[in-house]
Design an enzyme around this catalytic site. Structure first.
Site: not given
Length: 464
Positions: A115, A257, A261
């Protein structure tokens, strides 16, 4: 006033967990993010999804990190060794994997991504066949299978071994889905949008979606090299995006990012608009259209008190959960709510998707701008945040706050100074070796000083 201990009970800490708040995560090629563990995770997932004699399929995607190649092959090998077919899609946003899992009726989806973390980290998270992240009990069962050796001797042979194929049209399928969430009667023609893809998983999808809907797109962070993901760009570093929006006279800027998400936006003046403000804007529109179920918004304990004040004008109640978009989704599903999210930019429009989707959330915000014909700065003015200071401190260990008397004393001291005009939140990150300290109050300078008092106490107690 409140502080929070986002730590498991003592019993759960005796055995180190693989899964954190968002899958398994760590430094790539260091336990637990090794090829060996990835293969075991694949085998465990394959064992759990089997529900009949038919061939089973798992969609496997990743972001743009260098280590993704290693983990993609290891995870796929584990799945295949248990007789499950793998459809590899390459770099694709996390919500894209969720969407493909359901639309293609696969048995599960797997995403290799850390992430917003730096490139040297990586992670693995799973989606069930319904497109939602795995529940805690399923993650616990996977951990048990990985550690116990219970399935080590299950070895399909001959035609029962799985196979891997490349799904070449995955990006196109996801783009079509995203465009379908934008109202057909609206268009982005005449709008100039700067989009920063963080050199991550959305570097192809996000610009394409916006262009196909009619916008003039200026794309940043679309040259991934395996090690520049999230580096001074994207949702965590919107400074460059702000400058670009002003330079080009754009209507807004969109920052995603690494796995796309989450969403942070920049208004036409270059001001950053966070997840709380976006939720406030979209809440007002959904109330006006009578589409906000039960007139309730779900956020986390990190959201600014200004969010509750902003939506109160429409009679909307805010329900708070633990930090993590999965907790927001769980609350929404359990009680039939339709909108929720985090200040950090994880925004869930449950009428459209099953997880946080930065590009989809941007489209919903753009729809509000198109319908109301107002600049983003004007729309965002309904949200007036109370000053917050959020500080992070790297810690060598994570312990229950109640076991740290000096830290508890520092927290109580700050709470007394704030009185009823503010609050304190102290929690441990579920994805990084950090403690996070949030102080919210009307005086920004005092917030900073108070937060540093608690950070100092934490550092002394946990780092020696």
């Amino acid at each position: 006033m409140a502080y929070r201990m986002d730590m498991p009970p003592k019993e759960a800490q005796k055995t180190e967990r693989l899964f954190g708040t968002d899958g398994v995560r760590g430094v790539a090629n260091v336990y637990p993010m090794t090829a060996e563990v990835a293969m075991k995770l694949g085998r465990a997932l394959a064992y759990l999804i089997r529900n009949g004699p038919h061939r089973h399929r798992v969609i496997v995607g990743k972001d743009t990190r260098l280590s993704g190649y290693m983990l993609e092959q290891a995870l796929s090998a584990g799945l295949i060794s248990m007789g499950v077919d793998v459809e590899q899609v390459g770099p694709l946003p996390t919500p894209g994997i969720s969407n493909l899992t359901t639309s293609m009726r696969a048995d599960a989806g797997a995403v290799i991504s850390a992430s917003h973390n730096p490139y040297q980290d990586n992670g693995i998270k799973f989606f069930w066949r319904d497109g939602f992240k795995l529940p805690d009990e399923t993650e616990a069962k996977i951990e048990e299978l990985v550690s116990s050796g219970e399935i080590d001797n299950i070895r399909p042979t001959a035609t029962k071994i799985g196979r891997a194929i490349r799904l070449d049209d995955a990006r196109g399928r996801y783009i079509v889905y995203l465009k379908a969430t934008f109202p057909r009667e609206l268009t982005l023609e005449g709008m100039t949008i700067v989009v920063d893809c963080a050199n991550g998983a959305a570097y192809r999808t996000a610009p394409s979606v916006l262009e196909e809907l009619g916008a003039k797109v200026i794309a940043l962070g679309v040259s991934p090299d395996g090690k520049n993901i999230n580096h001074k760009c994207g949702a965590l570093h919107p400074e460059g995006l702000s400058k670009s929006v002003v330079k080009h006279g754009a209507h807004l800027g969109i920052a995603l990012d690494g796995d796309a998400d989450r969403l942070i936006v920049v208004d036409e003046k270059g001001n950053v608009v966070d997840g709380d403000a976006i939720m406030a804007i979209c809440t007002g529109e959904l109330v006006a259209r009578k589409e906000l179920k039960k007139k309730t918004l779900v956020s986390t304990v990190m959201s600014n008190i200004g969010l509750e004040r902003a939506v109160a004008q429409w009679g909307v109640k805010v329900v708070r959960t633990r930090v993590g978009d999965r907790h927001v989704v769980d609350e929404m599903r359990r009680n039939g709510y339709s909108l929720g999210g985090e200040q950090s930019g994880h925004l869930i429009f449950l009428n459209h998707t099953t997880t946080g989707d930065g590009t989809l959330a941007a489209l919903q915000l753009l729809a509000v701008m198109c319908r109301q014909q107002k600049p983003l700065s004007e729309l965002a003015s309904i949200f007036q945040p109370v000053p917050q200071t959020l500080l992070n401190v790297v810690v060598k260990q994570k312990r229950e706050l109640g076991e740290l008397p000096t830290v508890m004393k520092a927290i109580k001291n700050v709470e007394q100074k704030l009185g009823n005009a503010g609050r304190v939140l102290v929690r441990f990150s579920g994805t990084e070796p950090k403690a996070r300290v949030l102080v919210e109050g009307e005086d920004a300078a005092r917030n900073e000083a108070y937060a540093r008092e608690i950070v100092e106490a934490l550092s002394k107690a946990l780092n020696g």
